[in-house]
Design a protein around this motif. Structure first.
Motif, mmCIF file in Angstrom:
data_model
loop_
_atom_site.group_PDB
_atom_site.id
_atom_site.type_symbol
_atom_site.label_atom_id
_atom_site.label_comp_id
_atom_site.label_asym_id
_atom_site.label_seq_id
_atom_site.Cartn_x
_atom_site.Cartn_y
_atom_site.Cartn_z
ATOM 1 N N ASN A 148 -23.580 37.033 -19.305
ATOM 2 C CA ASN A 148 -23.638 38.417 -19.771
ATOM 3 C C ASN A 148 -23.686 38.402 -21.001
ATOM 4 O O ASN A 148 -24.478 39.160 -22.032
ATOM 5 C CB ASN A 148 -22.620 39.099 -19.148
ATOM 6 C CG ASN A 148 -22.776 39.160 -17.537
ATOM 7 O OD1 ASN A 148 -23.828 39.410 -17.052
ATOM 8 N ND2 ASN A 148 -21.636 39.564 -17.043
ATOM 9 N N ALA A 149 -22.715 37.784 -21.997
ATOM 10 C CA ALA A 149 -22.902 37.946 -23.397
ATOM 11 C C ALA A 149 -24.143 37.289 -24.080
ATOM 12 O O ALA A 149 -24.793 37.729 -25.019
ATOM 13 C CB ALA A 149 -21.496 37.101 -24.072
ATOM 14 N N VAL A 150 -24.600 36.165 -23.470
ATOM 15 C CA VAL A 150 -25.861 35.593 -23.976
ATOM 16 C C VAL A 150 -26.896 36.353 -23.365
ATOM 17 O O VAL A 150 -27.935 36.761 -24.462
ATOM 18 C CB VAL A 150 -26.082 34.068 -23.149
ATOM 19 C CG1 VAL A 150 -27.605 33.790 -23.262
ATOM 20 C CG2 VAL A 150 -25.046 33.246 -23.620
ATOM 21 N N THR A 151 -26.917 36.950 -22.347
ATOM 22 C CA THR A 151 -28.107 38.003 -21.940
ATOM 23 C C THR A 151 -28.010 39.080 -22.923
ATOM 24 O O THR A 151 -29.340 39.487 -23.374
ATOM 25 C CB THR A 151 -27.970 38.556 -20.479
ATOM 26 O OG1 THR A 151 -27.967 37.308 -19.597
ATOM 27 C CG2 THR A 151 -29.051 39.272 -19.935
ATOM 28 N N ASN A 152 -27.081 39.610 -23.179
ATOM 29 C CA ASN A 152 -26.986 41.009 -23.989
ATOM 30 C C ASN A 152 -27.715 40.807 -25.540
ATOM 31 O O ASN A 152 -28.261 41.476 -25.916
ATOM 32 C CB ASN A 152 -25.771 41.130 -24.279
ATOM 33 C CG ASN A 152 -25.373 42.503 -25.077
ATOM 34 O OD1 ASN A 152 -26.475 43.487 -25.117
ATOM 35 N ND2 ASN A 152 -24.094 42.913 -25.606
ATOM 36 N N TYR A 153 -27.297 39.308 -26.036
ATOM 37 C CA TYR A 153 -27.758 39.101 -27.454
ATOM 38 C C TYR A 153 -29.216 38.604 -27.079
ATOM 39 O O TYR A 153 -29.877 39.031 -28.248
ATOM 40 C CB TYR A 153 -26.878 37.711 -27.790
ATOM 41 C CG TYR A 153 -27.166 37.278 -29.068
ATOM 42 C CD1 TYR A 153 -27.158 38.062 -30.344
ATOM 43 C CD2 TYR A 153 -28.004 35.856 -29.367
ATOM 44 C CE1 TYR A 153 -27.211 37.481 -31.611
ATOM 45 C CE2 TYR A 153 -28.166 35.470 -30.587
ATOM 46 C CZ TYR A 153 -27.987 36.366 -31.711
ATOM 47 O OH TYR A 153 -28.220 35.823 -33.027
ATOM 48 N N TYR A 154 -29.782 38.154 -26.138
ATOM 49 C CA TYR A 154 -31.199 37.648 -25.962
ATOM 50 C C TYR A 154 -31.651 39.073 -25.882
ATOM 51 O O TYR A 154 -32.852 39.122 -26.559
ATOM 52 C CB TYR A 154 -31.337 36.930 -24.764
ATOM 53 C CG TYR A 154 -32.524 37.000 -24.338
ATOM 54 C CD1 TYR A 154 -33.575 35.908 -24.915
ATOM 55 C CD2 TYR A 154 -33.384 37.694 -23.172
ATOM 56 C CE1 TYR A 154 -34.867 35.795 -24.599
ATOM 57 C CE2 TYR A 154 -34.615 37.569 -22.774
ATOM 58 C CZ TYR A 154 -35.496 36.669 -23.448
ATOM 59 O OH TYR A 154 -36.545 36.667 -23.117
ATOM 60 N N LEU A 155 -31.405 40.218 -25.135
ATOM 61 C CA LEU A 155 -32.006 41.403 -24.866
ATOM 62 C C LEU A 155 -31.903 41.825 -26.196
ATOM 63 O O LEU A 155 -32.988 42.665 -26.549
ATOM 64 C CB LEU A 155 -31.535 42.179 -23.925
ATOM 65 C CG LEU A 155 -31.630 41.762 -22.563
ATOM 66 C CD1 LEU A 155 -30.858 42.413 -21.462
ATOM 67 C CD2 LEU A 155 -33.113 41.641 -22.281
ATOM 68 N N CYS A 156 -31.217 42.013 -26.953
ATOM 69 C CA CYS A 156 -31.018 42.638 -28.543
ATOM 70 C C CYS A 156 -32.099 42.146 -29.476
ATOM 71 O O CYS A 156 -32.645 42.759 -30.051
ATOM 72 C CB CYS A 156 -29.549 42.552 -28.994
ATOM 73 S SG CYS A 156 -28.387 43.796 -28.194
ATOM 74 N N LEU A 157 -32.154 40.671 -29.140
ATOM 75 C CA LEU A 157 -33.216 39.923 -30.091
ATOM 76 C C LEU A 157 -34.421 40.233 -29.572
ATOM 77 O O LEU A 157 -35.327 40.404 -30.405
ATOM 78 C CB LEU A 157 -32.986 38.625 -30.119
ATOM 79 C CG LEU A 157 -31.920 37.873 -30.835
ATOM 80 C CD1 LEU A 157 -31.439 36.483 -30.430
ATOM 81 C CD2 LEU A 157 -32.001 38.011 -32.196
ATOM 82 N N LYS A 158 -34.816 40.681 -28.608
ATOM 83 C CA LYS A 158 -35.941 40.749 -28.060
ATOM 84 C C LYS A 158 -36.332 42.343 -28.492
ATOM 85 O O LYS A 158 -37.456 42.750 -28.717
ATOM 86 C CB LYS A 158 -36.356 40.901 -26.413
ATOM 87 C CG LYS A 158 -36.145 39.402 -26.091
ATOM 88 C CD LYS A 158 -37.364 38.517 -26.697
ATOM 89 C CE LYS A 158 -38.201 38.433 -25.829
ATOM 90 N NZ LYS A 158 -39.453 37.473 -26.392
#
Length: 189
Positions: A78-88
C-alpha cells in the motif's frame, strides 16, 4: 508511517522547468566558459539492464515492495502503491513522516527497484542546507570572476531531460531545515 503528498505540479510544468534550466545552463556556459571547457556529461552514467520486468502494474508494485523488504525496509504494498500513484499524478512528491522512519531510504530503495541509483546517475540525494537563502545551491551561480558554478541538481536535471525514457529520482533530504519557498521559489514560479 510514511505519508506521500503530491506537490500539485503537472508533468508539463516539470518538463518546462527542466527545459528552461538546461537552456539557461547552456547559455550561461556559452557566455562564461570557453568552448573547450564546457563539461561533457555523456560519459558520466553507466547503463544497466532491468531483469524480470513484470508485465502489469500490480506485479511491478509487488516486485518493488519485495525489493524494499529484501533490503531491510519494512513496508507493505500500500505504501509503495501510494507513492507510485503520487508519482504518476505529479513528478514532484513530498514524503512526510516523523524523524527517523526512513523516508529518504524509502525513496532511494524505490528508485533502485526501478533501476535508478547513484552509480548510474539516475538517483541523487541532496541535503538541504539551513543556510540556503535562494536557489543557488540547487541551480548554480557565477563566481566573482564570472564563471558559472552549477548547483547540486543542474546536471542531474539536464541528464533527466536528455533521457526521458528512463526514471530519475531527486531526493531533497531534510527539506524542512529551511523554508521551501526561500530556496525553491525560483524553481516553482
Amino acid at each position: 508511517s510514511v505519508q506521500v503528498v503530491s506537490a500539485g505540479l503537472t508533468k508539463k510544468d516539470i518538463m518546462a522547468l527542466q527545459k528552461a534550466m538546461i537552456e539557461a545552463q547552456t547559455e550561461a556556459q556559452k557566455q562564461m566558459i570557453p568552448e573547450k571547457e564546457i563539461r561533457d556529461r555523456s560519459n558520466l552514467y553507466v547503463e544497466e539492464k532491468l531483469e524480470d520486468q513484470p508485465k502489469d502494474i500490480a506485479g511491478a508494485l509487488r516486485q518493488i515492495t519485495a525489493y524494499l523488504t529484501a533490503n531491510g525496509y519494512s513496508c507493505d504494498v500500500n505504501a509503495v502503491t501510494n507513492y507510485y500513484l503520487c508519482l504518476k499524478a505529479s513528478p514532484m512528491v513530498l514524503v512526510t513522516g516523523v524523524a527517523g522512519i526512513g523516508k529518504s531510504t524509502f525513496v532511494r530503495l524505490f528508485a533502485e527497484a526501478l533501476g535508478a541509483n547513484a552509480q548510474n546517475g539516475r538517483f541523487k540525494s541532496i541535503p538541504v542546507r539551513p543556510s540556503w537563502h535562494n536557489a543557488e545551491g540547487l541551480l548554480g551561480h557565477c563566481d566573482p570572476s564570472g564563471h558559472f558554478i552549477p548547483g547540486a541538481m543542474l546536471d542531474f536535471v539536464a541528464s533527466a531531460v536528455e533521457n526521458p525514457d528512463k526514471p530519475y529520482f531527486l531526493c531533497l533530504d531534510e527539506m524542512t531545515l529551511q523554508k521551501v519557498e526561500i530556496y525553491f521559489s525560483e524553481i516553482l514560479s
